[in-house]
Write an enzyme that holds these catalytic residues in place. Structure first.
Site, PDB file in Angstrom:
ATOM      1  N   ARG A 162      -1.458 -76.927  50.406  1.00 30.55           N
ATOM      2  CA  ARG A 162      -0.042 -76.642  50.183  1.00 30.55           C
ATOM      3  C   ARG A 162       0.134 -75.218  49.654  1.00 30.55           C
ATOM      4  NH1 ARG A 162       2.277 -81.122  51.561  1.00 30.55           N
ATOM      5  NH2 ARG A 162       1.189 -83.072  51.171  1.00 30.55           N
ATOM      6  N   HIS A 178      -4.558 -67.108  58.376  1.00 26.28           N
ATOM      7  CA  HIS A 178      -3.967 -68.375  57.958  1.00 26.28           C
ATOM      8  C   HIS A 178      -2.726 -68.660  58.783  1.00 26.28           C
ATOM      9  CE1 HIS A 178      -2.240 -65.243  55.368  1.00 26.28           C
ATOM     10  NE2 HIS A 178      -1.173 -66.014  55.202  1.00 26.28           N
ATOM     11  N   GLU A 204      -0.015 -60.941  53.962  1.00 25.51           N
ATOM     12  CA  GLU A 204      -0.293 -60.519  52.594  1.00 25.51           C
ATOM     13  C   GLU A 204      -1.736 -60.794  52.190  1.00 25.51           C
ATOM     14  OE1 GLU A 204       2.634 -62.413  50.139  1.00 25.51           O
ATOM     15  OE2 GLU A 204       4.268 -61.226  50.990  1.00 25.51           O
ATOM     16  N   VAL A 205      -2.305 -61.893  52.663  1.00 26.48           N
ATOM     17  CA  VAL A 205      -3.695 -62.225  52.383  1.00 26.48           C
ATOM     18  C   VAL A 205      -4.474 -62.000  53.677  1.00 26.48           C
ATOM     19  CG1 VAL A 205      -5.317 -64.029  51.696  1.00 26.48           C
ATOM     20  CG2 VAL A 205      -3.051 -63.924  50.630  1.00 26.48           C
ATOM     21  N   ASN A 217       1.167 -64.559  60.587  1.00 26.23           N
ATOM     22  CA  ASN A 217       1.510 -63.155  60.349  1.00 26.23           C
ATOM     23  C   ASN A 217       0.251 -62.323  60.564  1.00 26.23           C
ATOM     24  OD1 ASN A 217       4.129 -63.926  59.479  1.00 26.23           O
ATOM     25  ND2 ASN A 217       3.327 -64.354  57.447  1.00 26.23           N
TER      26      ASN A 217
END
Length: 112
Positions: free
Chosen positions: A29, A98, A93-94, A85
């Protein structure tokens, strides 16, 4: 990657709220959910961006797992959105690949 947040989750150094795990992927989550159901699905192997995903079997496994997770979360029938993304202009961002699984509410378009 020793400084990668998601690699630390795979290594169990950080404990996310796991909803699914197998030998190739981890799903958990999101800590800043954008929908009632917001799950991140990552490969356990470090892959920085979608541009770096060259393993077709892993790519297929990620997508099939998302459908299974959506079903288990009770959002498969009503519908859900998946988002990947890629790089900074794409909103990443990471830098560990993902996939966002979003559901539990009506999605609008354009996504933004």
């Amino acid at each position: 990657m020793s400084d990668c947040l998601f690699c630390k989750m795979v290594a169990k150094e950080i404990q996310p709220d796991i909803v699914y795990e197998d030998e190739q992927i981890l799903a958990f989550r999101d800590i800043h959910p954008k929908a009632p159901t917001h799950i991140l699905v990552i490969p356990k192997q470090h892959v920085a961006t979608l541009n770096d995903l060259h393993d077709k079997q892993l790519a297929g496994h990620l997508l099939q797992s998302v459908a299974q997770i959506a079903d288990a979360e009770g959002i498969a029938e009503t519908g859900y959105r998946t988002v990947i993304n890629c790089n900074s202009a794409g909103g990443q961002e990471v830098y560990h690949l993902h996939l966002h699984l979003l559901g539990g509410r009506q999605m609008s378009w354009p996504a933004g």
